[in-house]
Design an enzyme around this catalytic site. Structure first.
Site, PDB file in Angstrom:
ATOM      1  N   ASP A  37      48.582   8.613  43.371  1.00  0.00           N
ATOM      2  CA  ASP A  37      49.361   7.938  42.329  1.00  0.00           C
ATOM      3  C   ASP A  37      48.585   8.131  41.037  1.00  0.00           C
ATOM      4  O   ASP A  37      47.636   7.388  40.762  1.00  0.00           O
ATOM      5  CB  ASP A  37      49.501   6.449  42.669  1.00  0.00           C
ATOM      6  N   GLU A  62      52.857  11.725  42.740  1.00  0.00           N
ATOM      7  CA  GLU A  62      54.048  11.173  42.094  1.00  0.00           C
ATOM      8  C   GLU A  62      54.519  12.094  40.977  1.00  0.00           C
ATOM      9  O   GLU A  62      53.721  12.585  40.172  1.00  0.00           O
ATOM     10  CB  GLU A  62      53.761   9.781  41.520  1.00  0.00           C
ATOM     11  N   ASP A  70      47.974   0.319  42.791  1.00  0.00           N
ATOM     12  CA  ASP A  70      47.832   1.778  42.725  1.00  0.00           C
ATOM     13  C   ASP A  70      47.435   2.355  44.079  1.00  0.00           C
ATOM     14  O   ASP A  70      47.835   3.465  44.430  1.00  0.00           O
ATOM     15  CB  ASP A  70      46.776   2.161  41.680  1.00  0.00           C
TER      16      ASP A  70
END
Lengths: 183, 183
Positions: free
Chosen positions: B7, B68, B141
């Site tokens: 992420d 991502e 996160d």
């Protein structure tokens, strides 16, 4: 002193190298546009850009690297690729211990032409004059990379405000800069 | 098969590693949040993230990397740093010859919870259940990185549309996936 300017981009990444002479004259060393095909996967495109930027840094051994500062507000279609290519340039410079500065497009235009809103042609013409490039034509990304390098050379050499505070060396620098603008 | 989920972020970069077992069960291997101080220069922050991501990839040797997918439209304040951190992860994976896939946030939410608009808490709860993490609490996160890895494991294992076209292996996969959701 040798300066590498990088106009980051995923499809076209401009790379320009100039030397700053003892007489403060700027000389063109090399200019090229790194390209990756949009049909490739993003990871591969960034990997290719990294390898090419690394090769340029190893071959020309710049002292400073000037990279365009990217803003999220600019050109949404290409901004992500621009940010990603700039990240690669930043890390390559960092890992070689090179000093890095980021310049905004308007800083570059102001430094090179005296006008922060100058258009591409005005910037290209001034870069060609400053570097004595004659009638050679380059891709816009190439010229922008050279403009970044010129901006970096001039901005780090001479503060542009408060001339009262200039040292003699800075005054000579400023004069050379003005002279180049008048050519 | 081992999957690394990333992420991306400049201040906090989530990293989650899971194993996909022979019985298709997913197991938590490691999860951490890489951090850089906002007071550091951008080049140094990216250099630190690169070194830490490289260390994670070397230590855990994943087969696949799921990152991502960043859009320019998302959160203008942080999107540039996110794009730049993702570029570093992409190149590190590319240089190790690892396969990389990008997943959008809604793909991840849909894969993990069955709802593309699930909130953070719903995603975190499902990730904790799927990976049998019990009551352990992690930074968002960290959980998001694990969700990316889970999404990658499930999406590459079983196409989610057209069940008629599923092979027996894919059907078993789909069933395992549904089973995990019901826990």
């Amino acid at each position: 002193m040798r300066i590498l300017g990088v106009d980051p981009g995923l499809t076209r990444c401009g790379v320009g190298i100039i030397d700053v002479g003892a007489n403060r004259e700027l000389t063109l060393v090399d200019v090229r546009v790194l390209q990756t095909r949009p049909t490739l996967a993003l990871a591969e495109r960034l990997g290719i850009i990294k390898a090419q930027l690394a090769a340029v840094m190893d071959q020309f051994a710049p002292d400073h690297v000037a990279i365009e500062r990217v803003f999220a507000q600019h050109n949404l279609r290409t901004v992500m690729g621009t940010a990603q290519a700039s990240a690669i340039a930043l890390v390559e410079a960092y890992e070689r211990g090179l000093s890095v500065e980021l310049h905004t497009p308007s800083e570059v235009k102001a430094a090179v032409t005296g006008n922060g809103r100058a258009n591409k042609v005005q910037v290209a013409n001034m870069v060609a004059r400053i570097l004595n490039m004659g009638e050679q034509k380059f891709l816009p990304d190439a010229t922008d990379a050279l403009a970044l390098a010129v901006c970096n050379a001039w901005r780090s050499g001479a503060p542009r405000s408060g001339t009262a505070a200039l040292t003699p060396a800075q005054q000579r620098w400023r004069d050379a800069e003005r002279q180049a603008r008048k050519k």
